[in-house]
Scaffold this active site. Structure first.
Site, PDB file in Angstrom:
ATOM      1  N   SER A  78       0.612  -1.136   0.015  1.00 12.76           N
ATOM      2  CA  SER A  78       0.243   0.016   0.102  1.00 12.76           C
ATOM      3  C   SER A  78       0.990   1.129  -0.061  1.00 12.76           C
ATOM      4  O   SER A  78       2.103   0.903   0.146  1.00 12.76           O
ATOM      5  CB  SER A  78      -1.004   0.109   1.243  1.00 12.76           C
ATOM      6  N   ASP A  87      -0.849  -1.434  -3.954  1.00 11.06           N
ATOM      7  CA  ASP A  87      -2.468  -1.558  -3.797  1.00 11.06           C
ATOM      8  C   ASP A  87      -2.944  -0.205  -3.286  1.00 11.06           C
ATOM      9  O   ASP A  87      -2.373   0.542  -2.729  1.00 11.06           O
ATOM     10  CB  ASP A  87      -2.307  -2.517  -2.422  1.00 11.06           C
ATOM     11  N   HIS A  88      -4.088   0.111  -3.866  1.00 10.72           N
ATOM     12  CA  HIS A  88      -4.935   1.065  -3.687  1.00 10.72           C
ATOM     13  C   HIS A  88      -4.066   2.536  -3.886  1.00 10.72           C
ATOM     14  O   HIS A  88      -4.034   3.439  -3.108  1.00 10.72           O
ATOM     15  CB  HIS A  88      -5.221   1.318  -2.261  1.00 10.72           C
ATOM     16  N   HIS A 112     -12.798  -3.998   4.098  1.00  8.05           N
ATOM     17  CA  HIS A 112     -11.549  -3.711   4.300  1.00  8.05           C
ATOM     18  C   HIS A 112     -11.204  -3.897   6.241  1.00  8.05           C
ATOM     19  O   HIS A 112     -12.387  -3.480   6.485  1.00  8.05           O
ATOM     20  CB  HIS A 112     -10.736  -2.696   3.960  1.00  8.05           C
ATOM     21  N   GLY A 113     -10.316  -4.440   6.384  1.00 10.91           N
ATOM     22  CA  GLY A 113     -10.343  -4.504   7.951  1.00 10.91           C
ATOM     23  C   GLY A 113     -10.723  -5.796   8.635  1.00 10.91           C
ATOM     24  O   GLY A 113     -11.188  -6.893   8.067  1.00 10.91           O
ATOM     25  N   ALA A 126     -10.816  -9.320   1.536  1.00 10.82           N
ATOM     26  CA  ALA A 126     -11.317 -11.053   1.524  1.00 10.82           C
ATOM     27  C   ALA A 126     -10.593 -11.765   2.646  1.00 10.82           C
ATOM     28  O   ALA A 126     -10.519 -12.682   2.520  1.00 10.82           O
ATOM     29  CB  ALA A 126     -10.666 -11.578   0.157  1.00 10.82           C
ATOM     30  N   ASP A 179      -4.950  -9.171   3.638  1.00 13.27           N
ATOM     31  CA  ASP A 179      -3.983  -8.473   4.543  1.00 13.27           C
ATOM     32  C   ASP A 179      -4.432  -8.691   5.906  1.00 13.27           C
ATOM     33  O   ASP A 179      -3.499  -8.958   6.983  1.00 13.27           O
ATOM     34  CB  ASP A 179      -3.918  -6.762   4.230  1.00 13.27           C
ATOM     35  N   SER A 180      -5.593  -8.363   6.406  1.00 14.33           N
ATOM     36  CA  SER A 180      -5.919  -8.406   7.901  1.00 14.33           C
ATOM     37  C   SER A 180      -5.730  -9.782   8.666  1.00 14.33           C
ATOM     38  O   SER A 180      -5.113  -9.735   9.688  1.00 14.33           O
ATOM     39  CB  SER A 180      -7.530  -7.784   7.917  1.00 14.33           C
TER      40      SER A 180
END
Ligand code: G3H
Ligand code: 13P
Ligand code: ZN
Length: 340
Positions: free
Chosen positions: A60, A97-98, A193-194, A238, A281-282
């Site tokens: 990111s 990313d983003h 997200h998260g 995801a 990621d999370s």
């Protein structure tokens, strides 16, 4: 920073094209794992080597700042060298990313990234097309692949905050893909997200009291697939928010209440469709935090970072290999793409 200019081809890594082609044909998804530091990188690389899975290393804008953009290219180069030292021919993409501005995306193209995401999904449709098109024009001159996004995911990233999801409109996708020339498209079908993807009020509680989220909007995904058949789709947000790590974090002094993610069987279904890239990621953050908390809790006198980062890294490696094998379906496809 002239000394950091480098093409990904000089680093020896690849763009996403061949991986997405194989994923589409083989009905699996390429995992895109975020990383910020050496331990995460080691775990991702070794988890993917052990499971022979193609993968995308994802950074990111916050991670790029954290890791330092000059160091990043050497980390990527080091990751490839580490893979080769195991005798494996596996390869990977280094992906932004983003990316939220054209300038950031161009800078990544110029500093060794093989793939970039331009996320202007929070802008009006025409503006999203305009900015995305600019990135594609520059990136394609360097054979760097580009991911665009339509629809907005709820949740928080460094620079993009959205209170609620706005699902992708299937009527928009054909025009967007044609007008921009993107290589893949991130869509919004109910992921976010998260670690808090859904409010408890959106969920039901099962017999064990565990929150069960509402299902993803596979009807929207199917409509999108009809409009752009065979085009690589990307699923952000995801992570499954693996319960055992949430429980471990809470057991060893943390406080994560009502964290809830995307059930694995829904991700398996998505991986078998035109979804060619699944972002995680999370789950990695949770696994590492759980093991670090446990190590420090159980060994209060310990102050050698290797003693708490090491177990966290080892757990992340196991989690990654397990996801590649049992969720994404990407395990065992490395040799088919990159040779034995
Ligand atoms: O989608 C966002 C990723 O989880 C990266 O998060 O911006 O906190 O590095 P970050
Ligand atoms: P998670 O927060 O669900 O892991 O999503 C990560 C992501 O989409 C990165 O772009
Ligand atoms: Zn994302």
């Amino acid at each position: 920073m002239a000394e950091s200019r480098v093409s990904y081809k000089e680093l020896g890594i690849v763009n996403t094209r061949a991986m997405f082609k194989a994923a589409m044909a083989g009905k699996f998804a390429i995992p895109a794992y975020n990383f910020n530091n050496m331990e995460q990188l080691q775990a991702i690389v070794m988890g993917c080597v052990e499971s022979d899975s193609p993968f995308i290393l994802q950074v990111s804008s916050g991670a790029r700042k954290y890791a330092n953009q000059v160091l990043l290219r050497y980390l990527a180069q080091g990751a490839l060298a580490m893979i080769r030292s195991t005798g494996s021919k596996l390869n990977f993409s280094l992906h932004l990313d983003h990316g939220d501005t054209v300038e950031l995306c161009k800078s990544c193209v110029d500093t060794g990234f093989s793939s970039v995401m331009i996320d202007c999904s929070h802008h009006p449709f025409e503006k999203n097309i305009e900015e995305t098109r600019k990135v594609v024009e520059y990136a394609h001159q360097h054979d760097v692949t580009v991911e665009g996004e339509l629809g907005v995911l709820a949740g928080i990233e460094d620079d993009v905050v959205a209170a609620k999801s706005i699902y992708t409109q299937p009527d928009d996708v054909e025009k967007f893909v044609k007008a921009t020339g993107v290589d893949s498209l991130a869509i919004s079908i109910g992921t976010s997200h998260g670690a808090y993807k859904f409010k408890p009020s959106q969920c039901t509680r099962n017999a064990k009291g565990v929150l069960e989220p509402p299902p993803l909007r596979f009807d929207i995904l199917e409509e999108v697939e009809k409009r752009i058949p065979g085009f690589p789709i990307v699923l952000h947000g995801a992570s499954s928010v693996v319960l055992k790590y949430v429980e471990m974090i809470n057991k060893f002094g943390g406080k994560l209440d009502d964290a809830v993610g995307i059930p694995e069987e829904q991700l398996r279904r998505a991986a078998g469709s035109a979804v060619c890239k699944i972002n995680i990621d999370s789950d990695g953050r949770l696994a590492m935090t759980a093991l670090i908390r446990k190590a420090l809790w159980e060994n209060p006198k310990e102050f050698d970072p290797r003693k708490y980062l090491g177990p966290a890294r080892d757990e992340l490696k196991v989690l990654i290999a397990e996801k590649n094998r049992n969720v994404l379906g990407s395990a065992g496809h490395g040799k088919e793409i990159f040779g034995a």
